[in-house]
Design a protein around this motif. Structure first.
Motif, mmCIF file in Angstrom:
data_model
loop_
_atom_site.group_PDB
_atom_site.id
_atom_site.type_symbol
_atom_site.label_atom_id
_atom_site.label_comp_id
_atom_site.label_asym_id
_atom_site.label_seq_id
_atom_site.Cartn_x
_atom_site.Cartn_y
_atom_site.Cartn_z
ATOM 1 N N ASP A 11 0.830 -1.214 0.000
ATOM 2 C CA ASP A 11 0.000 0.000 0.000
ATOM 3 C C ASP A 11 0.860 1.257 0.000
ATOM 4 O O ASP A 11 0.525 2.244 -0.654
ATOM 5 C CB ASP A 11 -0.928 0.017 1.221
ATOM 6 C CG ASP A 11 -2.068 -0.975 1.088
ATOM 7 O OD1 ASP A 11 -2.363 -1.393 -0.054
ATOM 8 O OD2 ASP A 11 -2.674 -1.324 2.119
ATOM 9 N N ARG A 14 1.886 2.022 -3.490
ATOM 10 C CA ARG A 14 0.783 2.602 -4.258
ATOM 11 C C ARG A 14 0.576 4.070 -3.880
ATOM 12 O O ARG A 14 0.335 4.914 -4.733
ATOM 13 C CB ARG A 14 -0.493 1.804 -4.036
ATOM 14 C CG ARG A 14 -0.456 0.415 -4.665
ATOM 15 C CD ARG A 14 -1.801 -0.244 -4.677
ATOM 16 N NE ARG A 14 -2.068 -1.396 -3.867
ATOM 17 C CZ ARG A 14 -1.270 -2.411 -3.572
ATOM 18 N NH1 ARG A 14 -0.048 -2.428 -3.976
ATOM 19 N NH2 ARG A 14 -1.671 -3.415 -2.870
ATOM 20 N N GLU A 15 0.702 4.364 -2.580
ATOM 21 C CA GLU A 15 0.556 5.747 -2.120
ATOM 22 C C GLU A 15 1.666 6.628 -2.669
ATOM 23 O O GLU A 15 1.424 7.775 -3.052
ATOM 24 C CB GLU A 15 0.564 5.804 -0.582
ATOM 25 C CG GLU A 15 -0.735 5.388 0.048
ATOM 26 C CD GLU A 15 -1.880 6.294 -0.341
ATOM 27 O OE1 GLU A 15 -1.720 7.529 -0.404
ATOM 28 O OE2 GLU A 15 -2.966 5.755 -0.606
ATOM 29 N N TYR A 43 -3.937 2.378 -7.787
ATOM 30 C CA TYR A 43 -4.576 1.725 -6.640
ATOM 31 C C TYR A 43 -4.952 0.279 -6.945
ATOM 32 O O TYR A 43 -5.131 -0.519 -6.034
ATOM 33 C CB TYR A 43 -5.788 2.526 -6.174
ATOM 34 C CG TYR A 43 -5.396 3.736 -5.361
ATOM 35 C CD1 TYR A 43 -4.698 3.589 -4.178
ATOM 36 C CD2 TYR A 43 -5.715 5.009 -5.789
ATOM 37 C CE1 TYR A 43 -4.323 4.692 -3.429
ATOM 38 C CE2 TYR A 43 -5.347 6.122 -5.051
ATOM 39 C CZ TYR A 43 -4.653 5.949 -3.872
ATOM 40 O OH TYR A 43 -4.282 7.039 -3.133
ATOM 41 N N ARG A 82 1.315 0.367 10.940
ATOM 42 C CA ARG A 82 0.285 -0.203 10.075
ATOM 43 C C ARG A 82 -0.792 -0.890 10.910
ATOM 44 O O ARG A 82 -1.978 -0.767 10.625
ATOM 45 C CB ARG A 82 0.928 -1.174 9.083
ATOM 46 C CG ARG A 82 -0.001 -1.615 7.994
ATOM 47 C CD ARG A 82 0.689 -2.426 6.920
ATOM 48 N NE ARG A 82 1.523 -3.471 7.457
ATOM 49 C CZ ARG A 82 2.815 -3.617 7.171
ATOM 50 N NH1 ARG A 82 3.417 -2.806 6.346
ATOM 51 N NH2 ARG A 82 3.509 -4.613 7.698
ATOM 52 N N GLU A 154 -11.297 -1.924 5.835
ATOM 53 C CA GLU A 154 -10.231 -1.572 4.895
ATOM 54 C C GLU A 154 -10.819 -0.964 3.624
ATOM 55 O O GLU A 154 -10.274 -0.002 3.078
ATOM 56 C CB GLU A 154 -9.394 -2.809 4.548
ATOM 57 C CG GLU A 154 -8.613 -3.367 5.726
ATOM 58 C CD GLU A 154 -9.444 -4.273 6.643
ATOM 59 O OE1 GLU A 154 -10.584 -4.643 6.268
ATOM 60 O OE2 GLU A 154 -8.967 -4.598 7.731
ATOM 61 N N GLU A 158 -10.154 2.776 2.033
ATOM 62 C CA GLU A 158 -9.753 2.968 0.639
ATOM 63 C C GLU A 158 -10.747 3.866 -0.096
ATOM 64 O O GLU A 158 -10.364 4.734 -0.875
ATOM 65 C CB GLU A 158 -9.635 1.610 -0.073
ATOM 66 C CG GLU A 158 -9.101 1.703 -1.465
ATOM 67 C CD GLU A 158 -7.698 2.270 -1.532
ATOM 68 O OE1 GLU A 158 -7.384 2.920 -2.543
ATOM 69 O OE2 GLU A 158 -6.916 2.089 -0.590
#
Length: 180
Positions: A11, A14-15, A43, A82, A154, A158
């Motif tokens: 993640d 991707r960020e 994403y 996380r 989650e 998102e």
């Protein structure tokens, strides 16, 4: 490099890609439509190779450099961060699911309590709010179990993140419109 392209992205990767795309939009290197397409692909990307393809025509650090792990700060664990974020997301989602039920439960219980004071005696057997709270609570409990089993917290995080990105892109596009 070929081995890296097949590795699964996290993640955070991707960020980082999404942040590079935002910067490219702000610099005028991408138009809004292309930014939106690339952001969706970012994403949805599963590997470093898929993420790298989105950045190859943009200036800046090469994709291999941008996806190196961040230096570790002593005493600070990325896994712990996380995990903390996941717990916060789950708690926020649970509050969203159970919040309305809890508010109504408090209001109905207060009404029942005041009515019992008026009668001068407390009879727990006469707790009439159970007829509303019981069935509703069973439905909310079912929704909670299903939501937790299918990753709803989650998905909610998102969805909120995507909405925020879309809002930022619209704001940026409005700022770039020429005044007439």
């Amino acid at each position: 490099m070929d081995e890296r392209n097949r590795m699964r992205a996290a993640d955070a990767d991707r960020e980082a890609t999404a942040e590079r795309l935002r910067a490219a939009l702000a610099e005028g290197r991408l138009d809004l439509g292309e930014y939106d397409d690339r952001l969706r692909q970012a994403y949805g990307a599963k590997t470093y190779g898929e993420l790298d393809e989105l950045l190859t025509d943009l200036p800046g650090p090469r994709p291999a450099e941008s996806s190196l792990p961040a230096p570790r700060v002593p005493g600070k664990s990325r896994v712990a961060d996380r995990d903390q974020a996941a717990v916060s997301a789950r708690n926020a989602w649970l509050l969203g699911v159970w919040g309305p039920w809890l508010k109504v439960a408090l209001i109905l219980t207060a009404i029942w309590f005041v009515s019992q004071l008026g009668e001068g005696e407390f009879e727990v057997d006469d707790y009439w709010p159970i007829w509303v709270l019981g069935p509703w609570g069973a439905v909310v409990l079912y929704q909670t179990i299903q939501g937790l089993a299918h990753g709803a917290p989650e998905k909610d995080v998102e969805r909120r993140r995507r909405k925020q990105v879309e809002r930022e892109a619209r704001r940026q596009a409005k700022r770039e419109l020429p005044e007439t």
